[in-house]
Design a protein around this motif. Structure first.
Motif, PDB file in Angstrom:
ATOM      1  N   UNK A 133       0.994  -1.046   0.072  1.00 30.02           N
ATOM      2  CA  UNK A 133      -0.205   0.216  -0.120  1.00 30.02           C
ATOM      3  C   UNK A 133       1.295   1.458   0.024  1.00 30.02           C
ATOM      4  N   UNK A 134       2.182   0.869   0.974  1.00 26.58           N
ATOM      5  CA  UNK A 134       2.609   2.720   1.072  1.00 26.58           C
ATOM      6  C   UNK A 134       3.343   2.429  -0.535  1.00 26.58           C
ATOM      7  N   UNK A 135       4.086   2.040  -0.668  1.00 26.86           N
ATOM      8  CA  UNK A 135       4.496   1.792  -1.966  1.00 26.86           C
ATOM      9  C   UNK A 135       4.274   2.346  -2.998  1.00 26.86           C
ATOM     10  N   UNK A 152       1.461  12.971  -0.409  1.00 27.93           N
ATOM     11  CA  UNK A 152       0.700  11.783  -0.780  1.00 27.93           C
ATOM     12  C   UNK A 152      -0.721  11.916  -0.178  1.00 27.93           C
ATOM     13  N   UNK A 153      -1.508  11.867  -1.378  1.00 23.80           N
ATOM     14  CA  UNK A 153      -3.298  12.273  -0.924  1.00 23.80           C
ATOM     15  C   UNK A 153      -3.889  10.509  -0.626  1.00 23.80           C
ATOM     16  N   UNK A 179      -0.407   7.584   3.451  1.00 24.37           N
ATOM     17  CA  UNK A 179       0.734   7.486   4.697  1.00 24.37           C
ATOM     18  C   UNK A 179       1.399   8.772   4.696  1.00 24.37           C
ATOM     19  N   UNK A 180       1.613   9.211   5.799  1.00 20.17           N
ATOM     20  CA  UNK A 180       2.354  10.352   6.008  1.00 20.17           C
ATOM     21  C   UNK A 180       3.932  10.376   6.979  1.00 20.17           C
ATOM     22  N   UNK A 181       4.543  11.000   6.904  1.00 19.63           N
ATOM     23  CA  UNK A 181       6.315  11.007   6.353  1.00 19.63           C
ATOM     24  C   UNK A 181       6.618  10.871   7.185  1.00 19.63           C
TER      25      UNK A 181
END
Length: 388
Positions: A2-4, A294-295, A313-315
């Motif tokens: 999901x994140x990638x 990222x949205x 995702x958050x930084x």
């Protein structure tokens, strides 16, 4: 995965982003249109700038003061310079910009890629360099560029917006470029090199169903948003009275996780305590302004009970999550499965409620948001503690 998938798709988009140094995170500020329409004047704008300071909204990040349609009257017959309406802006826009800047804020104006604006004032088509030069002289920081009255020309829609982009860049003044094409030609697919934000939808209306329509359309283009270029489902309606407190909190939550511009559309001179609380929650704003840029998107839809889970995702490696009950008449539990966030089902996850601003504990496999009211949300930050 999901994140990638977020990172890969957005890095592809970043390659061709507009290079004017602006829009690293979505813009925040105020716009005159939703509440005032054409009923604007320099007193309203000055008082609004003052109110952004006195209410704490500016401190929370709302720094753009944007004058929408109806500020212009005509062009000078000799220079072709656009002229502010002398009856409503007698001091001129340069003086108004100076006042806004004196308050530590940024100043924005509106124009149109057609021959006339939506309200019939002079448009910028054919006058892009002249208008950009004038805006730079007035020390404008932001341009909202609309799409009305674009009678047939030799230019495509994209070319009309590129002409103003290039004219703004030639001035040497950094001016945030907000393209308002209404999503008609799917601008998210090709506007990254043109503007800092682009409308994905028609105009928002201060009702529950039409607010949801805009954010649902905007969600289709989640992979095209990234720093320097963001999808725009239109301005906030919080404080204008067409929705309930609960619905406005959902509105703010969805706009924040979607990395949408946060442009206040109410009369902040007379804003209620409840609206102010919704607009200034620092943990919700932090999701919108997260530097990863990222949205968030829908990751689960349950059509049988009307619930959804949105995530992004958050930084710092955590995930922002909105557990959303779209149901009209019944409170519901909303289950957030950690597998929907790209984590193993055995993961240990710390959960924080962003609206309540409190930690809820550690959970394994999933988290269940209990008794979410109809049209309500629980907005969360989830941090992976351990993954077995």
């Amino acid at each position: 995965m999901f994140f990638f998938s977020f990172v890969f798709l957005s890095l592809v988009s970043i390659i061709s982003s507009l290079d004017n140094g602006l829009g690293k995170t979505p813009q925040m500020g105020w716009n005159s249109w939703n509440h005032f329409g054409c009923r604007i004047n320099e007193t309203v704008i000055r008082e609004t700038a003052d109110a952004l300071i006195s209410t704490g909204l500016a401190k929370a990040g709302y720094t753009y003061v944007n004058v929408d349609d109806c500020w212009a009257s005509a062009r000078d017959s000799t220079t072709k310079f656009i002229q502010p309406d002398p009856s409503t802006f007698p001091s001129g826009m340069a003086a108004l910009a100076d006042y806004v800047h004196s308050r530590g804020l940024l100043f924005g104006l509106y124009s149109d890629a057609g021959y006339e604006t939506c309200a019939g004032r002079p448009g910028s088509f054919g006058y892009e360099d002249i208008d950009a030069h004038v805006y730079a002289q007035w020390k404008v920081d932001y341009l909202k560029y609309d799409n009305c009255n674009s009678r047939p020309t030799n230019c495509t829609i994209k070319e009309r917006y590129e002409r103003m982009r290039d004219a703004l860049n030639r001035t040497g003044r950094p001016i945030f470029y907000s393209a308002c094409e209404w999503g008609e030609m799917l601008p998210a697919l090709w506007f990254r090199s043109v503007a800092n934000s682009w409308r994905t939808t028609g105009d928002i209306v201060d009702t529950w169903l039409l607010m949801l329509l805009n954010i649902d359309i905007n969600n289709l283009f989640w992979s095209f948003a990234a720093p320097h270029g963001f999808n725009d489902p239109d301005m906030l309606e919080i404080g204008n009275g067409g929705m309930t407190y609960n619905e406005y909190r959902t509105h703010m939550s969805l706009w924040s996780i979607a990395k949408a511009p946060l442009l206040i559309g109410c009369d902040v001179r007379n804003i209620s305590k409840e609206s102010l609380e919704l607009l200034t929650n620092p943990e919700v704003i932090a999701v919108n302004q997260d530097p990863l840029g990222l949205q968030g998107k829908k990751v689960r839809i349950d059509p049988y009970n009307g619930t959804e889970v949105w995530a992004g995702p958050l930084v710092d490696g955590s995930m922002a999550v909105v557990a959303f009950n779209r149901n009209n008449d019944m409170s519901q539990a909303v289950v957030v499965s950690f597998s929907d966030l790209g984590w193993k089902t055995t993961s240990q996850v710390k959960v924080r409620d962003l609206w309540a601003r409190q930690d809820l504990g550690q959970f394994q496999c999933n988290y269940t948001a209990l008794n979410i009211e109809p049209h309500g949300v629980q907005m969360l930050k989830m941090t992976l503690i351990a993954s077995e």
